[in-house]
Design a protein around this motif. Structure first.
Motif, mmCIF file in Angstrom:
data_model
loop_
_atom_site.group_PDB
_atom_site.id
_atom_site.type_symbol
_atom_site.label_atom_id
_atom_site.label_comp_id
_atom_site.label_asym_id
_atom_site.label_seq_id
_atom_site.Cartn_x
_atom_site.Cartn_y
_atom_site.Cartn_z
ATOM 1 N N CYS A 15 17.861 65.749 61.403
ATOM 2 C CA CYS A 15 19.196 66.342 61.409
ATOM 3 C C CYS A 15 19.974 65.747 62.582
ATOM 4 O O CYS A 15 19.603 65.982 63.748
ATOM 5 N N PRO A 16 21.049 64.974 62.329
ATOM 6 C CA PRO A 16 21.762 64.275 63.414
ATOM 7 C C PRO A 16 22.826 65.146 64.066
ATOM 8 O O PRO A 16 23.384 66.052 63.443
ATOM 9 N N MET A 17 23.095 64.858 65.322
ATOM 10 C CA MET A 17 24.174 65.511 66.054
ATOM 11 C C MET A 17 25.021 64.470 66.764
ATOM 12 O O MET A 17 24.465 63.521 67.336
ATOM 13 N N ASP A 18 26.346 64.655 66.746
ATOM 14 C CA ASP A 18 27.197 63.848 67.610
ATOM 15 C C ASP A 18 27.289 64.551 68.964
ATOM 16 O O ASP A 18 26.693 65.622 69.160
ATOM 17 N N LYS A 19 28.009 63.973 69.896
ATOM 18 C CA LYS A 19 28.051 64.520 71.250
ATOM 19 C C LYS A 19 28.636 65.930 71.277
ATOM 20 O O LYS A 19 28.114 66.823 71.964
ATOM 21 N N ALA A 20 29.708 66.165 70.527
ATOM 22 C CA ALA A 20 30.330 67.488 70.519
ATOM 23 C C ALA A 20 29.374 68.532 69.948
ATOM 24 O O ALA A 20 29.276 69.657 70.471
ATOM 25 N N GLN A 21 28.670 68.179 68.889
ATOM 26 C CA GLN A 21 27.714 69.120 68.292
ATOM 27 C C GLN A 21 26.547 69.397 69.231
ATOM 28 O O GLN A 21 26.084 70.538 69.352
ATOM 29 N N TYR A 22 26.079 68.346 69.916
ATOM 30 C CA TYR A 22 24.984 68.526 70.868
ATOM 31 C C TYR A 22 25.410 69.430 72.024
ATOM 32 O O TYR A 22 24.682 70.363 72.412
ATOM 33 N N HIS B 196 23.950 60.983 68.506
ATOM 34 C CA HIS B 196 23.823 61.299 69.936
ATOM 35 C C HIS B 196 22.492 61.998 70.200
ATOM 36 O O HIS B 196 21.882 61.818 71.263
ATOM 37 N N ALA B 197 22.038 62.785 69.231
ATOM 38 C CA ALA B 197 20.764 63.500 69.319
ATOM 39 C C ALA B 197 20.283 63.755 67.898
ATOM 40 O O ALA B 197 21.080 63.777 66.954
ATOM 41 N N VAL B 198 18.982 63.934 67.727
ATOM 42 C CA VAL B 198 18.413 64.202 66.402
ATOM 43 C C VAL B 198 17.369 65.309 66.523
ATOM 44 O O VAL B 198 16.482 65.246 67.378
ATOM 45 N N VAL B 199 17.493 66.313 65.654
ATOM 46 C CA VAL B 199 16.471 67.352 65.534
ATOM 47 C C VAL B 199 15.521 66.927 64.422
ATOM 48 O O VAL B 199 15.958 66.617 63.307
#
Length: 450
Positions: free
Chosen positions: A198-205, A267-270
């Motif tokens: 599950c990907p995240m961009d910087k704002a979501q992270y 930016h991050a991945v769960v």
């Protein structure tokens, strides 16, 4: 005259100890308090139940210490590894299992063994006679923990452990998530797509970190001052250490490409890992938590792809106990003050399913040798099992003793090899080559004559 070995605790260590002793011709009584007496973390009365992750971690027996431990247990005819192999799930380079069938296979094997008797009920005292192994794990019952403290004159040390939530696959939005193992690791397509991402961009992270830090969390009761084991930190504790900690830990985005947006670097991945063979359940990797249940659902649903997630199990936190083994146990894993009793598993201060089972294997082998009237030295400290047992029975500093996973830092250096990252691959291969030869040599020396 036949002498019976009594083993208290039917987890990884107790089950493995019972299997090793019974296969060597020893009558075994395995005492398990579940399901008559439950614990916070267990959900069944099965032997060998997994209460946290469903992973035995890396299966690489040439470059990883835990993979080497897998190899040593397989070479010794280990029950836990045999059951893990027969219930294996795709997990890239890791060994993950379908947890309920795994525990059922451990239970069935022991129940079917002619020399094993399983008795259900709580043991509350340390017996003064007979041959006993205490393998009650980190969730030792209060009464038995008190008896151990009274007999040893030392209170059990403790730390807090956390478990991660499990999500129903059909509630995950696959228009946002995708299947891929990091760096496409694995020999088959199934292994290369073993993880759900599950990907995240910087704002979501940043929004996720804010929600995590602000969420309601379980508070410890008055007088509970134990710390955490670093290998199982709650995600909130990691986030409190710095906003970037999770992004460089369980949420690192490296080695992954989102097929929905291949040109955009997350930016991050769960990551989520399959938790059963059917593929209907996935656990969130590295997401041990002490958030309250309501807060977990709210925070985890901010993760892209998990907005409508349904949870088969939410996370939690519990207090684990372990003894100060360097001061209490001899190199045969016997209680110095009462040598008819051995300790094995996580209660000795090893951390992890495999390490726990490995100490059960050794305790079972050593108790068998004693009952049969033979003298068995511990395995060489150049082996994974030898390094672990040496650490917990005297190699560690007693004043700062904490739970420990197997790692190459516990092994004696290999002469003639230079350090540094560039030489690490050759160094680790040298460790494992030496260990395999020395472990096989130890097994040959303690073999029971036909």
């Amino acid at each position: 005259m036949t002498q019976t070995l009594h083993i208290v605790g039917g987890g990884m260590a107790g089950s493995e100890a019972a299997w090793q002793a019974a296969n060597a011709g020893i009558d075994v009584v395995l005492h398990e308090m579940r399901p008559k007496v439950g614990t916070f973390a267990h959900q069944t009365g099965l032997l060998g139940e997994m209460v946290c992750s469903n992973s035995f971690r890396s299966d690489d027996d040439e470059q990883n210490a835990v993979g080497l431990l897998h190899w040593e247990m397989r070479a010794a005819g280990g029950l836990i590894m045999a059951c893990a192999d027969s219930n294996k799930l795709p997990a890239g380079g890791a060994l993950a299992v379908d947890r309920d069938p795994f525990a059922q296979s451990v239970t069935d094997a022991l129940m079917a063994h002619p020399r094993v008797t399983v008795e259900y009920g709580e043991i509350t005292e340390l017996p003064s006679e007979g041959h006993w192994i205490i393998a009650t794990g980190p969730l030792t019952s209060g009464k038995l923990a008190d008896a151990i403290a009274q007999r040893t004159g030392a209170e059990a040390l403790a730390f807090f452990d956390a478990i991660a939530p499990i999500v129903y696959f059909d509630s995950i939005d696959m228009s946002k998530a995708w299947m891929q193992s990091r760096y496409d690791k694995g020999e088959t397509e199934e292994e290369r797509t073993a993880y759900l991402n599950c990907p995240m961009d910087k704002a979501q992270y940043d929004a996720f970190i804010d929600a995590l830090l602000e969420a309601d969390k379980t508070e410890f009761r008055e007088g509970e001052t134990a710390g955490y084991f670093d290998g199982c930190l709650p995600i909130e504790v990691m986030a409190e250490r710095g906003r970037e900690t999770l992004r460089h830990g369980p949420m690192k985005p490296v080695g992954l490409t989102n097929p929905h947006q291949p040109e955009v670097k997350a930016h991050a991945v769960v990551q989520l890992r399959r938790d059963n063979k059917l593929g209907t359940l996935y656990n969130i990797v590295g997401f041990q938590t002490k958030m309250k249940y309501g807060a977990q659902a709210t925070v985890f649903k901010t993760i892209p792809g998990l907005e409508n997630a349904s949870f088969a199990r939410l996370g939690g936190i519990h207090r684990n106990s372990f003894i100060n083994s360097p001061t209490l146990l001899d190199n045969q894993m016997r209680l110095r003050s009462q040598p008819n009793i051995r300790f094995a598993g996580q209660i000795t201060g090893v951390e992890g399913y495999v390490e726990s089972a490995a100490m059960g294997l050794l305790a079972g082998r050593m108790a068998t040798a004693e009952i049969q009237g033979t003298d068995v030295a511990p395995p060489p400290d150049t082996t994974a099992m030898g390094a672990l047992v040496t650490h917990i029975t005297g190699g560690a500093e007693a004043k700062t003793f904490q739970p420990m996973n197997v790692n190459f830092g516990l092994f004696p250096p290999v002469e003639g090899l230079r350090g540094g990252r560039r030489g690490r691959k050759d160094r680790y291969k040298a460790y494992t080559d030496r260990a395999k030869a020395d472990w096989q040599g130890w097994l040959d020396r303690i073999a029971v004559p036909a």
